[in-house]
Structure formats: C-alpha cells, structure tokens
Scaffold this motif. Sequence first.
Motif, short mmCIF file in Angstrom:
data_model
loop_
_atom_site.label_atom_id
_atom_site.label_comp_id
_atom_site.label_asym_id
_atom_site.label_seq_id
_atom_site.Cartn_x
_atom_site.Cartn_y
_atom_site.Cartn_z
N VAL A 114 62.72 47.28 47.84
CA VAL A 114 62.07 48.46 47.30
C VAL A 114 60.97 48.90 48.26
O VAL A 114 60.40 48.07 48.99
CB VAL A 114 61.50 48.17 45.89
CG1 VAL A 114 60.42 47.10 45.95
CG2 VAL A 114 61.01 49.43 45.21
N GLN A 115 60.68 50.19 48.26
CA GLN A 115 59.60 50.69 49.10
C GLN A 115 58.26 50.42 48.44
O GLN A 115 58.15 50.29 47.21
CB GLN A 115 59.78 52.19 49.34
CG GLN A 115 60.94 52.54 50.26
CD GLN A 115 60.96 54.01 50.62
OE1 GLN A 115 60.50 54.86 49.86
NE2 GLN A 115 61.50 54.32 51.78
N ALA A 116 57.24 50.35 49.27
CA ALA A 116 55.88 50.17 48.75
C ALA A 116 55.57 51.27 47.74
O ALA A 116 55.92 52.44 47.94
CB ALA A 116 54.88 50.21 49.90
N GLY A 117 54.95 50.88 46.65
CA GLY A 117 54.65 51.80 45.58
C GLY A 117 55.71 51.85 44.50
O GLY A 117 55.50 52.44 43.44
N GLY A 118 56.84 51.25 44.77
CA GLY A 118 57.94 51.26 43.82
C GLY A 118 57.82 50.17 42.76
O GLY A 118 56.83 49.46 42.71
N SER A 119 58.87 50.08 41.94
CA SER A 119 58.87 49.14 40.83
C SER A 119 60.17 48.34 40.79
O SER A 119 61.22 48.81 41.24
CB SER A 119 58.71 49.88 39.49
OG SER A 119 57.50 50.59 39.43
N LEU A 120 60.07 47.17 40.23
CA LEU A 120 61.23 46.32 39.94
C LEU A 120 60.95 45.58 38.64
O LEU A 120 59.79 45.31 38.33
CB LEU A 120 61.49 45.30 41.05
CG LEU A 120 62.17 45.73 42.34
CD1 LEU A 120 62.19 44.57 43.33
CD2 LEU A 120 63.58 46.22 42.08
N ARG A 121 62.02 45.23 37.94
CA ARG A 121 61.87 44.37 36.77
C ARG A 121 62.75 43.15 36.96
O ARG A 121 63.97 43.26 37.09
CB ARG A 121 62.25 45.08 35.48
CG ARG A 121 61.90 44.23 34.25
CD ARG A 121 62.16 44.90 32.93
NE ARG A 121 63.55 44.82 32.53
CZ ARG A 121 63.95 44.90 31.26
NH1 ARG A 121 63.08 45.06 30.29
NH2 ARG A 121 65.24 44.85 30.98
N LEU A 122 62.12 42.00 36.97
CA LEU A 122 62.83 40.73 37.04
C LEU A 122 63.12 40.23 35.63
O LEU A 122 62.33 40.43 34.72
CB LEU A 122 62.02 39.69 37.79
CG LEU A 122 61.54 40.06 39.20
CD1 LEU A 122 60.82 38.87 39.83
CD2 LEU A 122 62.68 40.53 40.07
N SER A 123 64.26 39.58 35.50
CA SER A 123 64.63 38.96 34.24
C SER A 123 64.93 37.49 34.49
O SER A 123 65.39 37.11 35.57
CB SER A 123 65.88 39.62 33.65
OG SER A 123 65.66 40.99 33.38
#
Length: 125
Positions: free
Chosen positions: A11-20
């Motif tokens: 992901v680019q800086a400033g972006g989001s991710l959700r880990l499960s």
Amino acid sequence: VQLQASGGGLVQAGGSLRLSCAASGRTFSSYAMGWFRQAPGKEREFVAAISWSGGSTYYADSVKGRFTISRDNAKNTVYLQMNSLKPEDTAVYYCAAATIATPDINSGDYGMDYWGKGTQVTVSS
C-alpha cells in the motif's frame, strides 16, 4: 490454538489495510489477543492488544491514533485496522493469543502464549 493472519499487502503511504486473524478453538472468547510486528533487521515489537471482551485495548505509541484493534468472538477473529500508514510500518505482522483474559502489560510479549504465521505489510513512500 491455531492462528491464521491475513490481509497484508502493498500500500502507498497514507493508505489503509485491515488485517484479520482467525483462531481455532472454542476458548477464543476467553483469550486476550495481540498484534506484533517485525521489520527486517529489527526485533519483534508490540503493536496492539485487546482483552477477552474487547473492553480494554492497548497500543504502542507509534501506532496510537492510526491503528485500531477489535475482535468478533462469534467469528473467532481479531482485526487490526491500519490507517495513515507510513513506510516505517513495513513489517511482518503476527497475531498472538494469551490464555489470560487481559494482556499482561508488564510482560514484553504481553503474556502471549500462541503465535500465528505472519502476514507481510509493505508501505511504499
């Protein structure tokens, strides 16, 4: 207890991710859970932890205000929502479970007993 983390990626800086993190076992709802990470050449470090009910959460200073840990005991799953990601967040992220209801904040590993395989998170600048 077996733990399986997923949701990592690039992901680019400033972006989001959700880990499960999906957990096996009928006692998941009584366990504290946590997320840790390890960057290349560095030691594993604490990221966030949550009590059995979700009523108490704990965060490393470096992620406060950007990351949110939560859990769904009906689905035996714990989540890590990561917003405003920075290149320094790049690491392998591991979920962990503790056979205690509340994380042991006096312990370096917060009392975690079980560890899953990690998921890679890479943040590009």
